[in-house]
Design an enzyme around this catalytic site. Sequence first.
Site, PDB file in Angstrom:
ATOM      1  N   GLY A 206      46.172  -1.847   2.319  1.00  0.00           N
ATOM      2  CA  GLY A 206      47.161  -0.955   1.707  1.00  0.00           C
ATOM      3  C   GLY A 206      47.739  -1.374   0.365  1.00  0.00           C
TER       4      GLY A 206
ATOM      5  N   TRP B  15      46.564  -0.908  -2.666  1.00  0.00           N
ATOM      6  CA  TRP B  15      46.488   0.200  -3.630  1.00  0.00           C
ATOM      7  C   TRP B  15      47.515   1.282  -3.283  1.00  0.00           C
ATOM      8  CZ3 TRP B  15      41.255   2.048  -6.056  1.00  0.00           C
ATOM      9  CH2 TRP B  15      40.624   0.961  -6.662  1.00  0.00           C
TER      10      TRP B  15
ATOM     11  N   ASP C 180      41.241   5.263   5.855  1.00  0.00           N
ATOM     12  CA  ASP C 180      40.350   4.130   6.123  1.00  0.00           C
ATOM     13  C   ASP C 180      39.791   4.215   7.541  1.00  0.00           C
ATOM     14  OD1 ASP C 180      40.134   1.199   4.441  1.00  0.00           O
ATOM     15  OD2 ASP C 180      39.367   1.199   6.497  1.00  0.00           O
TER      16      ASP C 180
ATOM     17  N   ASP D 171      36.582   8.480   8.826  1.00  0.00           N
ATOM     18  CA  ASP D 171      35.423   8.055   8.032  1.00  0.00           C
ATOM     19  C   ASP D 171      35.266   8.993   6.834  1.00  0.00           C
ATOM     20  OD1 ASP D 171      32.855   7.556   7.055  1.00  0.00           O
ATOM     21  OD2 ASP D 171      32.014   7.227   9.057  1.00  0.00           O
TER      22      ASP D 171
ATOM     23  N   ASP E 126      38.414   2.596  -3.218  1.00  0.00           N
ATOM     24  CA  ASP E 126      38.081   1.169  -3.262  1.00  0.00           C
ATOM     25  C   ASP E 126      37.217   0.851  -2.042  1.00  0.00           C
ATOM     26  OD1 ASP E 126      38.224  -1.382  -4.403  1.00  0.00           O
ATOM     27  OD2 ASP E 126      39.991  -1.954  -3.250  1.00  0.00           O
TER      28      ASP E 126
ATOM     29  N   LYS F 274      35.224   2.672  -6.920  1.00  0.00           N
ATOM     30  CA  LYS F 274      34.570   1.354  -6.927  1.00  0.00           C
ATOM     31  C   LYS F 274      33.113   1.517  -6.506  1.00  0.00           C
ATOM     32  CE  LYS F 274      35.004  -1.793  -3.673  1.00  0.00           C
ATOM     33  NZ  LYS F 274      35.996  -2.836  -3.651  1.00  0.00           N
TER      34      LYS F 274
HETATM   35  C1  LIG Z   1      38.167  -3.655  -0.329  1.00  0.00           C
HETATM   36  S1  LIG Z   1      38.840  -2.814   1.041  1.00  0.00           S
HETATM   37  C2  LIG Z   1      40.115  -1.845   0.312  1.00  0.00           C
HETATM   38  C3  LIG Z   1      41.309  -2.624  -0.158  1.00  0.00           C
HETATM   39  C4  LIG Z   1      42.458  -1.735  -0.560  1.00  0.00           C
HETATM   40  N1  LIG Z   1      42.186  -1.028  -1.812  1.00  0.00           N
HETATM   41  C5  LIG Z   1      43.745  -2.485  -0.731  1.00  0.00           C
HETATM   42  O1  LIG Z   1      44.254  -2.558  -1.846  1.00  0.00           O
HETATM   43  O2  LIG Z   1      44.279  -2.992   0.256  1.00  0.00           O
HETATM   44  C6  LIG Z   1      37.605  -1.635   1.419  1.00  0.00           C
HETATM   45  C7  LIG Z   1      37.905  -0.740   2.604  1.00  0.00           C
HETATM   46  O3  LIG Z   1      36.927   0.308   2.689  1.00  0.00           O
HETATM   47  C8  LIG Z   1      36.916   0.730   4.041  1.00  0.00           C
HETATM   48  N2  LIG Z   1      35.760   1.587   4.345  1.00  0.00           N
HETATM   49  C9  LIG Z   1      34.457   1.248   4.330  1.00  0.00           C
HETATM   50  N3  LIG Z   1      33.693   2.286   4.715  1.00  0.00           N
HETATM   51  C10 LIG Z   1      34.533   3.329   4.970  1.00  0.00           C
HETATM   52  C11 LIG Z   1      34.346   4.679   5.404  1.00  0.00           C
HETATM   53  N4  LIG Z   1      33.117   5.154   5.655  1.00  0.00           N
HETATM   54  N5  LIG Z   1      35.436   5.462   5.573  1.00  0.00           N
HETATM   55  C12 LIG Z   1      36.680   4.966   5.342  1.00  0.00           C
HETATM   56  N6  LIG Z   1      36.925   3.694   4.931  1.00  0.00           N
HETATM   57  C13 LIG Z   1      35.866   2.884   4.747  1.00  0.00           C
HETATM   58  C14 LIG Z   1      36.900  -0.590   4.803  1.00  0.00           C
HETATM   59  O4  LIG Z   1      37.313  -0.395   6.152  1.00  0.00           O
HETATM   60  C15 LIG Z   1      37.878  -1.436   3.969  1.00  0.00           C
HETATM   61  O5  LIG Z   1      39.161  -1.435   4.538  1.00  0.00           O
END
Ligand SMILES: C[S@@+](CC[C@H](N)C(=O)[O-])C[C@H]1O[C@@H](n2cnc3c(N)ncnc32)[C@H](O)[C@@H]1O
Length: 203
Positions: free
Chosen positions: A55, A57, A75, A93, A117, A157
């Site tokens: 969280g 961002w 997420d 998702d 992200d 990203k």
């Molecule tokens: C690098 S982290 C994000 C960090 C976040 N921006 C922060 O500042 O805390 C990437 C996130 O993408 C999520 N993610 C990956 N595939 C996903 C999907 N298909 N649907 C939703 N979230 C997804 C992962 O669960 C993970 O929590």
Amino acid sequence: MGNEWQDKRKNEHFYKKAKKEGYRSRAAYKLKQLDGKYNLLKTGDIVVDLGSAPGGWIQVAREKVDEKGFVLGVDLDNIEKFNYENVINLQIDITEPETGEIIRKKLPNSPSVILSDASPDISGNWEVDHARSIELSRAALNLAEKLLERRGNILIKVFQGEFFPELLKDVGSLFDFCKSSKPRASRKESAEIYIIGKGYKTD
Ligand SMILES: C[S@@+](CC[C@H](N)C(=O)[O-])C[C@H]1O[C@@H](n2cnc3c(N)ncnc32)[C@H](O)[C@@H]1O
């Protein structure tokens, strides 16, 4: 070796800074730096943040949009609830076809900014990770095409690789302004890069 050492130092620096300043992730500084450079967020914006756990961002976006705006975090993982009336989280998702409608129903109005992200679990195989990252970036772009208001902004990203130029071109065709950028807080050794699109063109 030089880059690896610098990356380690950088990681520690932003990790400590996030702890000290109360952000849930180091990633918060990537958004701060990109927003500082490209002015993506402003007071009153309605923001959808895709792949937002834990969280960081969401926190940065909430600071910028203030009380007048709205932030929706999405997420696969659970995101611990925030103590703001204008911040909500969804555990779904982003690649599922019904996601756009689920998000739309939760928003007070069309989003003015879409952030992503989202990252796949890293397998260590560059091509596999790139392909999965492209799938997530494409899902974010699809959601933007369904939801984003005219003249809105996007930040996505993506892990660099063979399909990156095509993605950049597609974002470029949908927005008045398009650039890719790697913020200082991103490790040099990491494949990640961010695509910025400003001024969504709808017909
Ligand atoms: C690098 S982290 C994000 C960090 C976040 N921006 C922060 O500042 O805390 C990437 C996130 O993408 C999520 N993610 C990956 N595939 C996903 C999907 N298909 N649907 C939703 N979230 C997804 C992962 O669960 C993970 O929590």
